[in-house]
Write a protein that holds these residues in place. Sequence first.
Motif, short mmCIF file in Angstrom:
data_model
loop_
_atom_site.label_atom_id
_atom_site.label_comp_id
_atom_site.label_asym_id
_atom_site.label_seq_id
_atom_site.Cartn_x
_atom_site.Cartn_y
_atom_site.Cartn_z
N SER A 123 21.99 29.26 47.21
CA SER A 123 21.79 29.21 46.07
C SER A 123 22.30 29.64 44.78
N ARG A 141 14.98 27.91 45.68
CA ARG A 141 15.01 26.48 44.66
C ARG A 141 14.58 26.68 43.45
N LYS A 160 13.14 28.27 36.34
CA LYS A 160 14.18 26.96 36.68
C LYS A 160 14.07 26.96 38.25
N GLN A 167 16.54 24.21 41.71
CA GLN A 167 17.36 23.77 42.13
C GLN A 167 17.68 23.17 43.34
N ASN A 223 23.27 20.86 47.42
CA ASN A 223 23.97 22.33 47.35
C ASN A 223 24.90 22.71 48.14
#
Length: 333
Positions: free
Chosen positions: A138, A267, A281, A283, A288
């Motif tokens: 990540s 995440r 934030k 993700q 990914n």
Amino acid sequence: MENNVELKLAIIGCGTKATQYIQTWIVRSDIQLLAVMDPNGKAMDNVCSIAAQAGKTAPLCFDSWQTLLKEQHQQLDAVYICTPHANHAEQALLALELGLDVLLEKPMVTSVAEAEALAAAQQKSGKTLVVAYQGGLSPLVQELKDAIANEKYGALVSINAAIWEDWADKYQGHWKQVPKISGGGFMFDTGAHMMNTVSKITSKPFSRISAIMHNHGFPVDVVTSVSGELNDGTLFNLHACGRSIRCVSRIECYFPQAIVRICAWGRWMEIEDAQGNVVRKDQEAANNLMNVFMQTRNGEIENPSDVQQGLRMAQLWDAIKLSASQHGVPVTL
């Protein structure tokens, strides 16, 4: 075959996790799924149905992973291995020996000896092996790792991490609760994500730990609590509860100037300042994982989840088991 295909892929193990990824990967123009293997024919039929619905050619189906690798390795670039934990080392070793790059589900192996053998095989082959920890791959976890290294919020003071899931009842009778196959219980399954992300962001060696495990009537650990210290004196706590609700994780990093929270899978991340202001934030995870694997094998980025990180995880897990077997006696790593 489309001209822009970059990755000719095989998948060993077509269970729930692999199927979730297949649904995302199958529609990509830069990936061609050539072959799959699973002892359950219905699982492979399901993959073929997913391919058909996406307008893609059905992959070749095998009931033996050895046969798949030996017969198809010259047509393949890489293999994604998503099988019970105890199978990982043997399957990844053969894939590397046959010249394939490997995306290997977590945990990488079940022991330090297996980790050392896999590290030697990867070095000898020169191929790429990436362990599929979403947190390890990540960008948010990498961002937090850099912030800790650079003391962006001041020096890291301590870490408190927890992960919980309705795991014990959900997987009752499943291979995940068979010690010879799983290599452990909840802490080594879902909890491995937490252990790996904490290990990743600190970058410091573990110095000593004390661990206690309770099985709650199941054949493997369901609740595990670990207290430990990094070699720079930073204290940390890891708590895994496999008899709770949903599947959630929260890792809190305490600094003089901020508290940073992140989930084990990388995440999301929240940064809270001294005034209580929070910046969040997020993700996306599925693509990914594959994007980072492809960038790594293409030499675009350094491997963020390599065999050395897998070895570090194996050392931590062996220490946790040793301490827990003595009901919390401290173990030095």
